[in-house]
Design an enzyme around this catalytic site. Structure first.
Site, PDB file in Angstrom:
ATOM      1  CE  LYS A 296      42.334  47.961  41.769  1.00 51.06           C
ATOM      2  NZ  LYS A 296      42.319  49.440  41.618  1.00 51.06           N
TER       3      LYS A 296
ATOM      4  CE1 TYR B 286      36.987  50.051  42.538  1.00 47.69           C
ATOM      5  CE2 TYR B 286      37.015  48.545  40.672  1.00 47.69           C
ATOM      6  CZ  TYR B 286      37.624  49.087  41.789  1.00 47.69           C
ATOM      7  OH  TYR B 286      38.878  48.663  42.155  1.00 47.69           O
TER       8      TYR B 286
ATOM      9  CG  PHE C 272      38.443  57.312  37.717  1.00 46.12           C
ATOM     10  CD1 PHE C 272      38.003  56.160  38.359  1.00 46.12           C
ATOM     11  CD2 PHE C 272      38.572  58.474  38.473  1.00 46.12           C
ATOM     12  CE1 PHE C 272      37.692  56.162  39.718  1.00 46.12           C
ATOM     13  CE2 PHE C 272      38.258  58.484  39.836  1.00 46.12           C
ATOM     14  CZ  PHE C 272      37.821  57.317  40.452  1.00 46.12           C
TER      15      PHE C 272
ATOM     16  NE  ARG D 137      42.926  52.061  51.529  1.00 46.16           N
ATOM     17  CZ  ARG D 137      42.407  52.428  50.333  1.00 46.16           C
ATOM     18  NH1 ARG D 137      41.478  51.662  49.739  1.00 46.16           N
ATOM     19  NH2 ARG D 137      42.804  53.511  49.735  1.00 46.16           N
TER      20      ARG D 137
ATOM     21  CB  THR E  84      44.909  55.949  44.986  1.00 45.65           C
ATOM     22  OG1 THR E  84      44.109  55.789  46.158  1.00 45.65           O
ATOM     23  CG2 THR E  84      44.119  55.528  43.758  1.00 45.65           C
TER      24      THR E  84
ATOM     25  NE  ARG F  31      46.762  50.759  45.051  1.00 39.07           N
ATOM     26  CZ  ARG F  31      45.633  51.236  45.567  1.00 39.07           C
ATOM     27  NH1 ARG F  31      45.677  52.132  46.556  1.00 39.07           N
ATOM     28  NH2 ARG F  31      44.466  50.835  45.117  1.00 39.07           N
TER      29      ARG F  31
ATOM     30  CG  ASN G 286      45.619  51.257  41.670  1.00 37.80           C
ATOM     31  OD1 ASN G 286      44.926  50.300  41.364  1.00 37.80           O
ATOM     32  ND2 ASN G 286      45.152  52.300  42.345  1.00 37.80           N
TER      33      ASN G 286
ATOM     34  CG  HIS H  14      39.493  47.035  45.869  1.00 38.01           C
ATOM     35  ND1 HIS H  14      38.953  48.292  45.807  1.00 38.01           N
ATOM     36  CD2 HIS H  14      38.795  46.364  46.836  1.00 38.01           C
ATOM     37  CE1 HIS H  14      37.955  48.379  46.689  1.00 38.01           C
ATOM     38  NE2 HIS H  14      37.840  47.219  47.317  1.00 38.01           N
TER      39      HIS H  14
ATOM     40  CD  GLU I 130      34.651  46.872  48.793  1.00 39.02           C
ATOM     41  OE1 GLU I 130      34.527  48.058  48.427  1.00 39.02           O
ATOM     42  OE2 GLU I 130      35.725  46.430  49.239  1.00 39.02           O
TER      43      GLU I 130
HETATM   44  N1  UDP Z   1      41.270  55.479  39.845  1.00 42.14           N
HETATM   45  C1  UDP Z   1      41.628  56.013  38.610  1.00 42.14           C
HETATM   46  N2  UDP Z   1      41.906  57.363  38.528  1.00 42.14           N
HETATM   47  C2  UDP Z   1      41.851  58.179  39.611  1.00 42.14           C
HETATM   48  C3  UDP Z   1      41.466  57.640  40.853  1.00 42.14           C
HETATM   49  C4  UDP Z   1      41.192  56.282  40.940  1.00 42.14           C
HETATM   50  O1  UDP Z   1      41.685  55.305  37.611  1.00 42.14           O
HETATM   51  O2  UDP Z   1      42.118  59.379  39.475  1.00 42.14           O
HETATM   52  C5  UDP Z   1      40.964  54.042  39.952  1.00 42.14           C
HETATM   53  C6  UDP Z   1      42.112  53.257  40.626  1.00 42.14           C
HETATM   54  O3  UDP Z   1      42.195  51.973  40.015  1.00 42.14           O
HETATM   55  C7  UDP Z   1      41.629  53.166  42.060  1.00 42.14           C
HETATM   56  C8  UDP Z   1      40.123  52.981  41.848  1.00 42.14           C
HETATM   57  O4  UDP Z   1      39.812  53.840  40.754  1.00 42.14           O
HETATM   58  O5  UDP Z   1      42.255  52.113  42.754  1.00 42.14           O
HETATM   59  C9  UDP Z   1      39.247  53.326  43.022  1.00 42.14           C
HETATM   60  O6  UDP Z   1      39.564  54.629  43.449  1.00 42.14           O
HETATM   61  P1  UDP Z   1      39.708  54.966  44.998  1.00 42.14           P
HETATM   62  O7  UDP Z   1      39.754  56.455  45.118  1.00 42.14           O
HETATM   63  O8  UDP Z   1      38.676  54.236  45.774  1.00 42.14           O
HETATM   64  O9  UDP Z   1      41.193  54.426  45.352  1.00 42.14           O
HETATM   65  P2  UDP Z   1      41.660  53.165  46.230  1.00 42.14           P
HETATM   66  O10 UDP Z   1      40.680  52.994  47.350  1.00 42.14           O
HETATM   67  O11 UDP Z   1      41.703  51.978  45.316  1.00 42.14           O
HETATM   68  O12 UDP Z   1      43.035  53.540  46.721  1.00 42.14           O
HETATM   69 MG    MG Z   2      38.614  52.854  47.321  1.00 43.59          MG
END
Ligand code: UDP
Ligand code: MG
Length: 140
Positions: A11, A51, A59, A87, A93, A104, A114, A117, A128
Site C-alpha cells: 500500500k 474496495y 472508512f 494472511r 488489520t 503489519r 496498514n 492488502h 482481484e
Molecule cells: N480499514 C480502515 N478502518 C477500519 C477497518 C479497515 O481504514 O476500521 C481499511 C484498512 O486499510 C483495511 C481495509 O480497510 O486493510 C480493508 O478492510 P478489511 O476489513 O478487509 O481488512 P484486511 O482484509 O485488509 O485485513
Molecule cells: Mg479484506
C-alpha cells in the site's frame, strides 16, 4: 494441498517509506513466490471499485483516498495454502493486534494505513487477480 494463488498489494504508506523490498523479503521467507508484480498508481475510482465490498463502511472514502494517494505494488503470490499463509504473514488489520514479526506489526502505521492488502478467500483472490493482471502476465 495444491498450489494456490492469492492477490497482494503493497500500500501507499509502505511504498512512500521505500519498504517494497523488506515486505517482499517477508513474503518470500514465508514460502510465497511472487509470480507477478507491478507498480501502478490507482485513480480514486479504480480504488473504489477494488474496495466496493466496503462501500457502506464509514472508512470507505478515506480508504479510497489513501489507496490512490501514491503508487502501490500489486502482486500475485503462489504457494501451498497461499491465501491463509499470506494472511498470516500480513498480521491483523489493526497493527496494534498484529502478532510480532508480521508485516503489519513491523511496518503498519495505523488500522487504515496498514502497509499491505491480501485476499481473504479463493473467490476474492480470483476476482482481484483478474482486476489487475491478464493471464499472459502470470507465469508460475
Ligand atoms: N480499514 C480502515 N478502518 C477500519 C477497518 C479497515 O481504514 O476500521 C481499511 C484498512 O486499510 C483495511 C481495509 O480497510 O486493510 C480493508 O478492510 P478489511 O476489513 O478487509 O481488512 P484486511 O482484509 O485488509 O485485513
Ligand atoms: Mg479484506
Amino acid at each position: 494441498m495444491a498450489l494456490e494463488r492469492t492477490f497482494s498489494i503493497i500500500k501507499p504508506d509502505a511504498t512512500r517509506r521505500n519498504l517494497t523490498g523488506k515486505i517482499n523479503a517477508k513474503l518470500e521467507e514465508a514460502g510465497l513466490r511472487i509470480i507477478a508484480q507491478k507498480r501502478i498508481k490507482m485513480t480514486k475510482e479504480q480504488a473504489g471499485k477494488f474496495y466496493e465490498v466496503h462501500k457502506d463502511r464509514p472508512f470507505y472514502d478515506e480508504l479510497c483516498e489513501f489507496m490512490s494517494s501514491a503508487p502501490v505494488v500489486v502482486q500475485v503470490l503462489e504457494g501451498e495454502n497461499a491465501i491463509a499463509k499470506n494472511r498470516e504473514v500480513m498480521g491483523a488489520t489493526n497493527p496494534a493486534d498484529a502478532a510480532p514479526g508480521t508485516i503489519r506489526a513491523e511496518f503498519a502505521e495505523s488500522v487504515g494505513e496498514n502497509s499491505v492488502h491480501g485476499s481473504d478467500a479463493p473467490e476474492t483472490a480470483a476476482v482481484e487477480i483478474a482486476y489487475f493482471f491478464s493471464g499472459i502476465e502470470l507465469v508460475g
